[in-house]
Design an enzyme around this catalytic site. Sequence first.
Site, PDB file in Angstrom:
ATOM      1  N   TYR A   1       2.683 -81.583 -42.593  1.00  0.00           N
ATOM      2  CA  TYR A   1       1.991 -80.228 -42.528  1.00  0.00           C
ATOM      3  C   TYR A   1       0.827 -80.174 -41.674  1.00  0.00           C
ATOM      4  O   TYR A   1       0.492 -79.049 -41.167  1.00  0.00           O
ATOM      5  CB  TYR A   1       1.708 -79.739 -44.157  1.00  0.00           C
ATOM      6  CG  TYR A   1       2.863 -79.510 -44.978  1.00  0.00           C
ATOM      7  CD1 TYR A   1       3.431 -78.375 -44.685  1.00  0.00           C
ATOM      8  CD2 TYR A   1       3.233 -80.181 -45.714  1.00  0.00           C
ATOM      9  CE1 TYR A   1       4.714 -77.879 -45.222  1.00  0.00           C
ATOM     10  CE2 TYR A   1       4.566 -80.007 -46.507  1.00  0.00           C
ATOM     11  CZ  TYR A   1       5.244 -78.715 -46.248  1.00  0.00           C
ATOM     12  OH  TYR A   1       6.326 -78.432 -46.588  1.00  0.00           O
TER      13      TYR A   1
ATOM     14  N   HIS B   1       5.740 -68.606 -50.007  1.00  0.00           N
ATOM     15  CA  HIS B   1       5.587 -70.106 -49.890  1.00  0.00           C
ATOM     16  C   HIS B   1       4.529 -70.660 -49.829  1.00  0.00           C
ATOM     17  O   HIS B   1       4.371 -71.576 -49.207  1.00  0.00           O
ATOM     18  CB  HIS B   1       6.944 -70.519 -49.183  1.00  0.00           C
ATOM     19  CG  HIS B   1       8.125 -70.239 -49.726  1.00  0.00           C
ATOM     20  ND1 HIS B   1       9.218 -70.007 -48.755  1.00  0.00           N
ATOM     21  CD2 HIS B   1       8.711 -69.751 -50.963  1.00  0.00           C
ATOM     22  CE1 HIS B   1      10.428 -69.807 -49.542  1.00  0.00           C
ATOM     23  NE2 HIS B   1       9.938 -69.275 -50.702  1.00  0.00           N
TER      24      HIS B   1
ATOM     25  N   ASN C   1       7.153 -67.170 -45.011  1.00  0.00           N
ATOM     26  CA  ASN C   1       6.336 -68.056 -43.917  1.00  0.00           C
ATOM     27  C   ASN C   1       4.832 -68.399 -44.299  1.00  0.00           C
ATOM     28  O   ASN C   1       4.494 -67.584 -45.065  1.00  0.00           O
ATOM     29  CB  ASN C   1       6.236 -67.348 -42.414  1.00  0.00           C
ATOM     30  CG  ASN C   1       7.471 -66.828 -41.902  1.00  0.00           C
ATOM     31  OD1 ASN C   1       8.586 -67.411 -42.535  1.00  0.00           O
ATOM     32  ND2 ASN C   1       7.581 -65.857 -41.138  1.00  0.00           N
TER      33      ASN C   1
HETATM   34  N1  APR Z   1      14.838 -63.344 -33.959  1.00  0.00           N
HETATM   35  C1  APR Z   1      15.369 -63.191 -35.055  1.00  0.00           C
HETATM   36  N2  APR Z   1      16.117 -63.880 -36.028  1.00  0.00           N
HETATM   37  C2  APR Z   1      15.845 -65.163 -35.563  1.00  0.00           C
HETATM   38  C3  APR Z   1      15.235 -65.503 -34.313  1.00  0.00           C
HETATM   39  C4  APR Z   1      14.774 -64.671 -33.663  1.00  0.00           C
HETATM   40  N3  APR Z   1      14.038 -65.013 -32.293  1.00  0.00           N
HETATM   41  N4  APR Z   1      15.444 -67.201 -34.352  1.00  0.00           N
HETATM   42  C5  APR Z   1      16.136 -67.133 -35.343  1.00  0.00           C
HETATM   43  N5  APR Z   1      16.385 -66.419 -36.187  1.00  0.00           N
HETATM   44  C6  APR Z   1      16.940 -66.147 -37.603  1.00  0.00           C
HETATM   45  C7  APR Z   1      18.305 -67.283 -37.815  1.00  0.00           C
HETATM   46  O1  APR Z   1      19.277 -66.656 -37.317  1.00  0.00           O
HETATM   47  C8  APR Z   1      18.162 -67.377 -39.276  1.00  0.00           C
HETATM   48  O2  APR Z   1      18.994 -66.458 -39.800  1.00  0.00           O
HETATM   49  O3  APR Z   1      16.167 -66.469 -38.458  1.00  0.00           O
HETATM   50  C9  APR Z   1      16.627 -67.264 -39.595  1.00  0.00           C
HETATM   51  C10 APR Z   1      15.888 -68.453 -39.815  1.00  0.00           C
HETATM   52  O4  APR Z   1      16.317 -69.083 -41.024  1.00  0.00           O
HETATM   53  P1  APR Z   1      15.663 -70.175 -41.776  1.00  0.00           P
HETATM   54  O5  APR Z   1      15.432 -71.371 -40.587  1.00  0.00           O
HETATM   55  O6  APR Z   1      16.608 -70.779 -42.843  1.00  0.00           O
HETATM   56  O7  APR Z   1      14.481 -69.860 -42.142  1.00  0.00           O
HETATM   57  P2  APR Z   1      13.985 -68.973 -43.442  1.00  0.00           P
HETATM   58  O8  APR Z   1      15.123 -68.113 -44.003  1.00  0.00           O
HETATM   59  O9  APR Z   1      12.722 -68.401 -43.336  1.00  0.00           O
HETATM   60  O10 APR Z   1      13.827 -70.277 -44.656  1.00  0.00           O
HETATM   61  C11 APR Z   1      13.666 -70.091 -45.830  1.00  0.00           C
HETATM   62  O11 APR Z   1      13.241 -72.386 -46.214  1.00  0.00           O
HETATM   63  O12 APR Z   1      12.679 -74.491 -45.851  1.00  0.00           O
HETATM   64  C12 APR Z   1      12.303 -73.510 -46.348  1.00  0.00           C
HETATM   65  O13 APR Z   1      10.253 -72.803 -47.333  1.00  0.00           O
HETATM   66  C13 APR Z   1      10.991 -72.850 -46.085  1.00  0.00           C
HETATM   67  O14 APR Z   1      10.466 -70.560 -46.125  1.00  0.00           O
HETATM   68  C14 APR Z   1      11.201 -71.392 -45.758  1.00  0.00           C
HETATM   69  C15 APR Z   1      12.645 -71.184 -46.485  1.00  0.00           C
END
Ligand code: APR
Length: 233
Positions: free
Chosen positions: A62, A113, A96
Amino acid sequence: MEKKENNHSKKHVVVLSGAGISAESGLKTFRDSDGLWEGYNVYEVATPSGFAANPQLVLDFYNMRRKDVAKANPNKAHIGIAELEKDFDVTIITQNIDDLHERAGSSNIIHLHGQIFQMRNVLSDKIIYEIRDDINVGDVDENGIQLRPHIVWFEEPVPMIEKAASVVMTADIFVVIGTSLQVYPAAGLINYAPSYAQKFIIDKKIPSTNIHDIIAIEASAGEGVEMLKQYLY
Ligand code: APR
């Protein structure tokens, strides 16, 4: 379900955002091919048992995230969402831990989160302190209790989820941006959007949902928010 019209109030836009909205600011997502969970074991760095086993490893993970966020700037997507406040009531529910929605100028933000620039002691989340620097093993509060980032880890409760669900229930327009919808309870929020709400999902690669009337905008977050505005105005 029908909604009573109230001509005096602005429509309520509720945004559920995830790591993809901050990708164009240079912050890694979690589950994309170059995502954080490719380089780290989620159980080691984002669970209470991981913290118990190796607290400094978790704190360092972190500490790095905090440095990355400090260097990053809001992108077109954060700014475009903030601009909606001119014409809509906007509430953002973000998974986020960065502060890019805040720095873009949005005023109502629920962090599901936690937040990277906040910390608390390991026993309680009642007193939150601001933190810009690193947290290390041995850094304690005024009662001598070890400090940790104010982040919700896997296997921990999500205290803001009920408030977030009640906000989604009041959406006239519901927008999901940049989340793989793989992490619960956050992903379940999409089921609370009223049937009459206009629904959108913006993602580089649209994840599947059970919402039949959601309009999919398959684009990067910045471009996608511009396209969203064409629907809303
Ligand atoms: N523009 C739009 N979408 C995007 C881009 C971009 N430039 N880059 C990536 N993505 C999309 C991906 O296709 C995917 O669907 O963003 C999403 C990211 O997904 P994750 O990495 O799983 O992130 P998130 O859904 O926020 O994760 C949820 O998981 O580990 C935990 O606590 C952490 O808050 C987080 C939670």
